[in-house]
Write an enzyme that holds these catalytic residues in place. Structure first.
Site, mmCIF file in Angstrom:
data_model
loop_
_atom_site.group_PDB
_atom_site.id
_atom_site.type_symbol
_atom_site.label_atom_id
_atom_site.label_comp_id
_atom_site.label_asym_id
_atom_site.label_seq_id
_atom_site.Cartn_x
_atom_site.Cartn_y
_atom_site.Cartn_z
ATOM 1 N N ASN A 11 3.491 6.892 -33.998
ATOM 2 C CA ASN A 11 2.304 6.436 -34.019
ATOM 3 C C ASN A 11 1.368 7.333 -34.964
ATOM 4 O O ASN A 11 0.611 8.455 -34.431
ATOM 5 C CB ASN A 11 1.491 6.356 -32.635
ATOM 6 N N LYS A 13 -1.771 6.653 -35.966
ATOM 7 C CA LYS A 13 -3.003 6.350 -35.748
ATOM 8 C C LYS A 13 -3.978 6.312 -36.912
ATOM 9 O O LYS A 13 -3.288 5.811 -37.966
ATOM 10 C CB LYS A 13 -3.595 7.897 -34.772
ATOM 11 N N HIS A 105 -2.795 1.273 -25.902
ATOM 12 C CA HIS A 105 -3.018 2.737 -26.023
ATOM 13 C C HIS A 105 -4.242 2.952 -25.306
ATOM 14 O O HIS A 105 -5.382 2.557 -25.315
ATOM 15 C CB HIS A 105 -2.833 3.024 -27.662
ATOM 16 N N GLU A 107 -6.483 5.101 -26.329
ATOM 17 C CA GLU A 107 -7.402 5.264 -27.210
ATOM 18 C C GLU A 107 -8.291 4.003 -27.211
ATOM 19 O O GLU A 107 -9.342 3.883 -27.496
ATOM 20 C CB GLU A 107 -7.053 6.230 -28.285
ATOM 21 N N GLU A 172 2.077 7.111 -20.946
ATOM 22 C CA GLU A 172 1.293 8.132 -21.734
ATOM 23 C C GLU A 172 0.353 8.600 -20.619
ATOM 24 O O GLU A 172 -0.871 7.826 -20.573
ATOM 25 C CB GLU A 172 0.594 7.549 -22.839
ATOM 26 N N GLY A 178 -2.457 14.800 -26.575
ATOM 27 C CA GLY A 178 -3.381 15.734 -27.449
ATOM 28 C C GLY A 178 -3.835 16.788 -26.862
ATOM 29 O O GLY A 178 -4.338 17.946 -27.616
ATOM 30 N N SER A 217 1.559 14.243 -26.486
ATOM 31 C CA SER A 217 1.913 15.559 -26.981
ATOM 32 C C SER A 217 3.310 15.941 -27.119
ATOM 33 O O SER A 217 3.900 16.867 -26.826
ATOM 34 C CB SER A 217 1.208 16.662 -26.170
#
Length: 264
Positions: A11, A13, A105, A107, A172, A178, A217
């Site tokens: 991904n 992003k 996701h 985000e 996730e 991150g 991560s």
């Protein structure tokens, strides 16, 4: 021994501008051509919308089969067409060569306020267009610490997936994305086993084996350990997918975990 395929998904992003994205895709494709992984291991690249056409051309030029290296998008709108400024339909991404799409996701859930109901509509639209959904689920740190992770995951599965879902689920944990922190083997095994137990209740059948991936991560150093966990069907990779060799190292780790004699 299971015949469910394993997946390594990159991904990108909102990163990797045009020329670098083409170079990155070319590097991954050439690496897979020179060192083919097992047939049960599928690699998917998910660049930004603006790069789908260019990356598709790069992959097409290398000539790897779609089962070995496929193209995916990072989101789609839950309609085939219409007056939706700035949105992209699953039919549009499919026309650019994408056969997968990441949905839900964290985000998107956090930054765009996407609810489970919205994600479920996107899953329906992608499936109708012939694009395989990759649906992300995961709990926040507070939910984990309060012992609510199981109920959060159950709610997201019930709300985000359609009946008879045919796609991929990526676990996730939001607190790991991150952060450089990876859940322990025991926690990952426990969470993924829970997800597998919850899926048949939503799908209304236990005959469908939905691949369950881990994301959060993931690095080339961590990948061998993650892929050794019995319940893991692959990984969804963020920043480590932005460098060809590190991504290829993750694919190698997944390939070794997928090799029959090493998993029997």
């Amino acid at each position: 021994m299971t015949t469910v395929p394993k997946f390594v998904i990159g991904n990108w992003k909102m990163q990797a501008r045009h020329e670098y994205g083409l170079e990155l895709a070319r590097g991954v494709a050439q690496g897979l051509r020179d060192n083919p992984p097992p047939s049960r291991l599928h690699t998917i690249l998910c660049p930004p919308f603006t790069q789908l056409a260019g990356v598709h051309s790069e992959l097409d030029e290398i000539g790897l089969p779609n089962e070995q290296l496929a193209l995916g998008a990072q989101d789609c709108y839950p309609a085939a067409s219409g007056p939706f400024t700035g949105d992209i339909s699953p039919q549009m991404i499919k026309a650019l060569g994408a056969s997968y799409v990441i949905l839900g996701h964290s985000e998107r859930r956090q930054n765009h306020g996407e609810t489970d109901a919205v994600i479920r509509q996107k899953v329906k639209a992608a499936t109708a267009a012939g694009v395989t959904p990759i649906v992300c689920i995961g709990e926040h740190l507070a939910e984990r610490n309060e012992g609510r992770a199981a109920s959060v995951l159950a709610s997201q599965i019930e709300g985000s997936l359609t009946r008879g879902f045919r796609g991929i689920v990526a676990y996730e944990p939001v607190w790991a994305i991150g952060s450089g922190i990876t859940p322990s083997h025991e926690e990952l095994q426990r969470k993924l086993t829970l997800i597998r137990a919850l899926l048949p209740m939503r799908l209304m059948t236990d005959d469908i084996r939905v691949p369950v991936l881990y994301g959060g991560s993931v690095t080339s150093v961590q990948a061998p350990s993650i892929m050794s966990i019995e319940a893991v069907d692959g990984v969804l990779v963020g920043s480590a997918s932005l460098e060809a060799q590190s991504f290829l190292d993750i694919i190698t780790a997944a390939a070794e975990a997928t090799t029959p004699q090493l998993t029997s």
